[in-house]
Enzyme design. Structure first.
Site, mmCIF file in Angstrom:
data_model
loop_
_atom_site.group_PDB
_atom_site.id
_atom_site.type_symbol
_atom_site.label_atom_id
_atom_site.label_comp_id
_atom_site.label_asym_id
_atom_site.label_seq_id
_atom_site.Cartn_x
_atom_site.Cartn_y
_atom_site.Cartn_z
ATOM 1 N N ALA A 1 0.815 -1.222 0.000
ATOM 2 C CA ALA A 1 0.000 0.000 0.000
ATOM 3 C C ALA A 1 0.843 1.264 0.000
ATOM 4 C CB ALA A 1 -0.929 0.003 1.213
ATOM 5 N N GLY A 2 2.109 1.128 0.384
ATOM 6 C CA GLY A 2 2.961 2.307 0.555
ATOM 7 C C GLY A 2 3.146 3.061 -0.753
ATOM 8 N N ARG B 1 10.641 7.122 -2.310
ATOM 9 C CA ARG B 1 12.063 7.130 -2.684
ATOM 10 C C ARG B 1 12.305 6.613 -4.103
ATOM 11 N NH1 ARG B 1 14.029 3.839 2.479
ATOM 12 N NH2 ARG B 1 11.813 3.320 2.503
ATOM 13 N N GLY C 1 0.773 3.066 7.973
ATOM 14 C CA GLY C 1 1.895 2.276 8.497
ATOM 15 C C GLY C 1 1.707 0.785 8.280
ATOM 16 N N GLY D 1 14.865 -0.927 10.451
ATOM 17 C CA GLY D 1 14.515 -1.045 11.856
ATOM 18 C C GLY D 1 15.550 -1.939 12.540
ATOM 19 N N ASN E 1 15.755 -5.577 10.819
ATOM 20 C CA ASN E 1 14.516 -6.238 10.440
ATOM 21 C C ASN E 1 14.403 -6.255 8.916
ATOM 22 O OD1 ASN E 1 11.861 -6.985 10.013
ATOM 23 N ND2 ASN E 1 11.023 -4.992 10.657
ATOM 24 N N TYR F 1 12.012 -7.878 -44.095
ATOM 25 C CA TYR F 1 10.915 -7.792 -43.141
ATOM 26 C C TYR F 1 9.864 -8.812 -43.521
ATOM 27 C CZ TYR F 1 6.750 -6.430 -40.702
ATOM 28 O OH TYR F 1 5.616 -6.473 -39.930
ATOM 29 N N SER G 1 16.360 -10.936 -54.651
ATOM 30 C CA SER G 1 16.601 -9.794 -53.773
ATOM 31 C C SER G 1 15.684 -8.627 -54.108
ATOM 32 C CB SER G 1 18.048 -9.333 -53.931
ATOM 33 O OG SER G 1 18.894 -10.384 -53.551
ATOM 34 N N ALA H 1 14.698 -10.872 -59.069
ATOM 35 C CA ALA H 1 15.115 -9.768 -58.198
ATOM 36 C C ALA H 1 14.409 -8.480 -58.593
ATOM 37 C CB ALA H 1 16.624 -9.584 -58.288
HETATM 38 C C1 UD1 Z 1 9.904 -1.530 7.260
HETATM 39 C C2 UD1 Z 1 10.057 -1.889 8.748
HETATM 40 C C3 UD1 Z 1 11.536 -1.869 9.109
HETATM 41 C C4 UD1 Z 1 12.290 -2.819 8.228
HETATM 42 C C5 UD1 Z 1 12.041 -2.516 6.741
HETATM 43 C C6 UD1 Z 1 12.604 -3.633 5.879
HETATM 44 C C7 UD1 Z 1 8.075 -1.027 9.851
HETATM 45 C C8 UD1 Z 1 7.504 -0.015 10.765
HETATM 46 N N1 UD1 Z 1 9.351 -0.939 9.560
HETATM 47 O O1 UD1 Z 1 10.395 -0.195 7.110
HETATM 48 O O2 UD1 Z 1 11.689 -2.254 10.484
HETATM 49 O O3 UD1 Z 1 13.679 -2.732 8.505
HETATM 50 O O4 UD1 Z 1 10.622 -2.462 6.475
HETATM 51 O O5 UD1 Z 1 12.488 -3.340 4.521
HETATM 52 O O6 UD1 Z 1 7.361 -1.903 9.421
HETATM 53 N N2 UD1 Z 1 3.233 -0.479 3.455
HETATM 54 C C9 UD1 Z 1 1.854 -0.582 3.472
HETATM 55 N N3 UD1 Z 1 1.133 0.348 4.153
HETATM 56 C C10 UD1 Z 1 1.713 1.365 4.814
HETATM 57 C C11 UD1 Z 1 3.117 1.471 4.810
HETATM 58 C C12 UD1 Z 1 3.862 0.527 4.123
HETATM 59 O O7 UD1 Z 1 1.311 -1.503 2.864
HETATM 60 O O8 UD1 Z 1 0.972 2.159 5.408
HETATM 61 C C13 UD1 Z 1 4.005 -1.476 2.698
HETATM 62 C C14 UD1 Z 1 4.872 -0.856 1.616
HETATM 63 O O9 UD1 Z 1 4.168 -0.799 0.390
HETATM 64 C C15 UD1 Z 1 6.045 -1.806 1.540
HETATM 65 C C16 UD1 Z 1 6.129 -2.373 2.957
HETATM 66 O O10 UD1 Z 1 4.884 -2.114 3.579
HETATM 67 O O11 UD1 Z 1 5.829 -2.878 0.646
HETATM 68 C C17 UD1 Z 1 7.257 -1.743 3.749
HETATM 69 O O12 UD1 Z 1 7.048 -0.357 3.793
HETATM 70 P P1 UD1 Z 1 8.266 0.653 3.795
HETATM 71 O O13 UD1 Z 1 7.742 2.022 3.858
HETATM 72 O O14 UD1 Z 1 9.219 0.306 2.705
HETATM 73 O O15 UD1 Z 1 8.897 0.289 5.231
HETATM 74 P P2 UD1 Z 1 10.283 0.695 5.753
HETATM 75 O O16 UD1 Z 1 10.247 2.105 6.196
HETATM 76 O O17 UD1 Z 1 11.308 0.286 4.772
HETATM 77 CA CA CA Z 2 11.198 -0.911 2.602
#
Ligand code: UD1
Ligand code: CA
Length: 428
Positions: free
Chosen positions: A10-11, A15, A81, A135, A164, A339, A378, A396
């Site tokens: 969902a993120g 970056r 999150g 993390g 993590n 072709y 050709s 040709a």
């Molecule tokens: C997360 C971990 C971190 C770990 C890292 C590894 C948390 C709080 N932190 O951080 O400890 O070291 O992954 O790569 O979990 N996503 C959602 N919904 C949201 C936010 C994110 O679905 O609201 C999804 C993103 O699309 C992605 C994944 O979760 O696929 C990780 O999100 P990302 O923002 O990359 O987490 P990090 O900050 O890297």
């Molecule tokens: Ca990540």
């Protein structure tokens, strides 16, 4: 296996600096999310993908490949999150594996390892010389105590090199008990999946680290990460073909997408691209050629030839600067500069240099059919729709506009004129 899998996608992927959702960026021909789902499907019959940003686009693109997975839209506004992402998800099994959707290199066997422990939570850990951005995982006596995000970490926690990797196995009761207790009182104001660890630990549940390979579990967060992941994926693909007996000359220069099949004693030279659903059987693909969504059997292609989608070459040779599209060539030789599109060409036929199937009149595409043992001189144009029967010779420079019956010679040329002595007079 009785395992449910949730894939977080969902993120926003800020970056990545792109309008395309992060998980739709592709590696070796397929999106990152495609790989996660594909591996997940090998070990689970209950897969949920969590979406929010450009959810429709992501969902539509995955539906092309997978019909039996569930999509859930995260309540991003109220519960942002990684913890927010997994709230209120129905799972059918007692064990729930959670994956980040931005880890395209993780494979089935590695995912299976998470299910082998009986701990209440198993979480992926990598030891990194440079833990920046991840993390930090605080481990004591081989049990995980808690996970601290970089932005929330104290200076001593920042020194921890155990990080993590973002894959977790939860027993279902952990999720139902502790998800409602998550708080967003942290630096990012988000609900962290990683806080489940400390909550469960405080109540005496067992949380084990699973040390995983850095290379496979690295998250793709930027275009640089994407190209690093591509390099790894490419070497996996090519190494596996070489193990099966395929010769790949200078593998670092060739690009082979992940659904390509290569069988038998095939040779793939430097600079070749094999794309999409291509299948190469007992064939030689010479340098700098491209084959896309096509089959090449007992044939040779190139150097510098292009086989475009929906072509089938059997027992055929095409040489330099020959382009083939949506055509079936059986026992054909086309050595140079041609072709051949929307065509069907049969055994023993020789296509001279510069032959063009004129398949497009500006509105529609038409077919060219060429029989057996046809000799095409050709610089011939075949204006489609057109059918050339077996045993025909085309001189040709001919423009062929009508069907030709078997046994014929066809020539169309402006009669040649010779003016003797012209040169010297003209430049005198
Ligand atoms: C997360 C971990 C971190 C770990 C890292 C590894 C948390 C709080 N932190 O951080 O400890 O070291 O992954 O790569 O979990 N996503 C959602 N919904 C949201 C936010 C994110 O679905 O609201 C999804 C993103 O699309 C992605 C994944 O979760 O696929 C990780 O999100 P990302 O923002 O990359 O987490 P990090 O900050 O890297
Ligand atoms: Ca990540």
């Amino acid at each position: 296996m009785s395992l449910s899998i949730i894939i977080l996608a969902a993120g926003k992927g800020t970056r990545m600096k792109s309008t395309l959702p992060k998980v739709l960026h592709s590696i070796s021909g397929f999106s990152m999310l495609y790989y996660s789902i594909k591996e997940a499907k090998k070990i689970s019959d209950d897969i949920t993908v969590v979406l929010f940003h450009q959810a429709d686009l992501v969902q539509d693109s995955m539906k092309e490949y997978f019909s039996d997975i569930k999509f859930v839209i995260q309540d991003y506004k109220n519960y942002p999150g990684t913890g927010g992402a997994i709230m209120n998800i129905e799972t059918s099994h007692d064990k729930v594996l959670v994956l980040n959707g931005d880890m395209p290199l993780v494979e089935e066997e590695e995912l299976r390892l998470f299910t082998q422990s009986d701990s209440d939570i198993v979480m992926s850990v990598i030891n990194l010389e440079n833990p920046d951005g991840y993390g930090r995982v605080i481990i004591e006596d081989d049990e995980v105590q808690r996970v601290v995000e970089q932005k929330d970490a104290s200076s001593s926690e920042l020194l921890t090199k155990s990080v993590n990797a973002g894959v977790y196995l939860f027993k279902k009761h952990i999720l139902s008990t502790y998800l409602p207790k998550l708080s967003n009182a942290n630096a990012q104001g988000e609900y962290y999946i990683t806080d489940l660890v400390e909550l469960a630990k405080n109540d005496g549940f067992k949380i084990s680290p699973l040390y995983v390979k850095e290379e496979n579990f690295k998250g793709v967060n930027s275009k640089k990460d994407l190209s690093d992941a591509e390099v790894i994926m490419q070497s996996r693909i090519k190494n596996s073909f070489m193990e099966q007996g395929v010769i790949i000359r200078l593998p670092d220069t060739t690009y082979i997408e992940s659904e390509v099949i290569i069988e038998g004693e095939s040779i793939i030279e430097n600079g070749v691209s094999l794309l999409g659903n291509t299948k190469i059987v007992n064939s030689h693909i010479k340098s700098n050629s491209i084959v896309e969504d096509s089959q090449v059997v007992d044939s040779s292609v190139g150097p510098m030839a292009r086989v475009r989608p929906a072509s089938l070459l059997t027992n055929t040779h095409i040489g330099n600067f020959v382009e083939v599209k949506k055509s079936t060539l059986t026992g054909v030789k086309a050595g140079h500069l041609s072709y051949l599109g929307d065509s069907e060409i049969d055994d023993g036929t020789n296509i001279g240099a510069g032959t063009i199937t004129c398949n497009y009149d500006g509105k529609n595409k038409y077919k060219t059919k060429i029989g057996k043992n046809v000799f095409i001189g050709s610089d011939t144009q075949l204006v489609a729709p057109i059918a050339i029967a077996d045993d025909v010779i085309i001189g040709a420079g001919t423009t062929v506009t009508k069907d030709i019956e078997s046994g014929s010679l066809v020539v169309s040329r402006v009669p040649m004129k010779i003016v003797k002595g012209f040169f010297r007079k003209f430049f005198a």
